[in-house]
Design a protein around this motif. Sequence first.
Motif, short mmCIF file in Angstrom:
data_model
loop_
_atom_site.label_atom_id
_atom_site.label_comp_id
_atom_site.label_asym_id
_atom_site.label_seq_id
_atom_site.Cartn_x
_atom_site.Cartn_y
_atom_site.Cartn_z
N ASP A 9 0.76 -1.29 -0.01
CA ASP A 9 0.01 0.07 -0.07
C ASP A 9 0.96 1.38 0.07
N ARG A 10 1.86 1.16 0.68
CA ARG A 10 2.79 2.28 0.68
C ARG A 10 3.73 2.92 -0.24
N SER A 11 3.88 1.74 -1.08
CA SER A 11 4.79 2.24 -2.23
C SER A 11 4.03 2.55 -3.41
N HIS A 12 4.42 3.81 -3.96
CA HIS A 12 3.75 4.52 -4.72
C HIS A 12 4.39 4.61 -6.14
N PRO A 13 3.57 4.50 -7.32
CA PRO A 13 4.49 4.53 -8.66
C PRO A 13 5.56 5.54 -8.65
N ALA A 14 4.96 6.67 -8.07
CA ALA A 14 6.18 7.72 -8.43
C ALA A 14 7.35 7.73 -7.19
N GLY A 15 7.19 6.77 -6.46
CA GLY A 15 8.33 6.69 -5.42
C GLY A 15 7.99 7.54 -4.29
N VAL A 16 6.90 8.11 -4.19
CA VAL A 16 6.78 9.08 -3.13
C VAL A 16 6.04 8.45 -1.89
N ASP A 17 6.28 8.54 -0.60
CA ASP A 17 5.99 7.80 0.44
C ASP A 17 4.43 8.26 0.55
N MET A 18 3.82 7.03 0.95
CA MET A 18 2.08 6.98 1.06
C MET A 18 1.76 8.21 2.18
N ASP A 19 2.37 8.10 3.33
CA ASP A 19 2.01 8.93 4.33
C ASP A 19 2.19 10.23 3.88
#
Length: 272
Positions: A9-19
């Motif tokens: 859930d935390r990994s975002h395609p753009a590499g931005v932290d989910m929090d």
Amino acid sequence: MPEPLTEADRSHPAGVDMDELIARAASILVRARTLVVLTGAGVSKESGIPTFREAQTGLWARYDPQELATRQAFRRDPELVWRWYQFRRSLVAAARPNPAHRALAELERFLPRVIVLTQNIDGFHQAAGSSDVVELHGSIGRSRCFADCRGEPTLIDLAALPGGDAVPPRCPYCHDYLRPDVVWFGEPLPQAALQRAWLVSAQCDVMMVVGTSGVVYPAAALPRIAREAGNAVVEVNPEPGGITPLADVFLQGPAGTVLPILVRMLGGLSES
Ligand code: BJW
């Protein structure tokens, strides 16, 4: 209790932290005087209601929902279509709103105006406590005359009909079939609901789009209306879809996990 975010859930395609993304979305939402939330089948998935475009299971696995949800299908085989809706009514009756519905209702504690535009027919937003819900595609809880013999819509209370074996049951006025009061492909959306949705999409400050693939019109056009009017768009969905290119912030994850965290963060910001 909502599930904690997993590593996936935390990994975002753009590499931005989910929090960080959730914090960004909360800082957009906290400034909204009017928030419009457009929802689709994904919001009810964690209640156990299958989405429209994922594979059906059990008895209905060999049917394509897109081919059952039409007037032509009902004319061709009214019993089949009525039984499909009876099956889906039984799923809704056995299910409950989930943390995503409840988090959306809770937004009303922190924001002056929250309007939910839903494509869902299950009534879960109202059951969770959202007070301003626009049903774009009708409600599975209501039935009406297929011929709308007493004007549009001719609603019929199934519970008040004399018992009988007819499938589908018959209209007590004209004896045509009864059908669910939902919007099938090729049918117009209820005019008042669509007009209001159009207006509030243009006039809101922020639109949040949750759990819709964004392929069914006219609902799929609403985020673009919001965007073109200069309003911010936040999307929550485990998968990118038709709306994602319009979103200022895309929160990739299940609504029942992401929304409670977002609302908690928003609550913290609105108190500070
Ligand atoms: C999660 C998750 C988790 C998973 N958390 N997310 C313009 C261009 C092209 C075509 C058209 C157009 N304008 C009109 C059309 C034709 C047609 C249309 O759009 N066709 C497209 C398929 C191309 N539209 C219509 O026919 C509409 N009528 C109309 O326009 O009338 C004009 C008219 C005017 C005057 C006279 C006559 C006519 C009517 C559309 C009605 C749609 N009805 C249905 C059935 C409702 C009843 C029922 O449920 O049986 O509505 S179809 C179905 O799709 C249902 C849904 O509400 C709707 C949208 O689906 P939704 O909600 O997006 O679900 P899915 O399954 O697609 O996606 C689930 C999402 O959840 C995914 O993104 C997942 O990733 C995500 N997800 N788990 C969050 N845990």
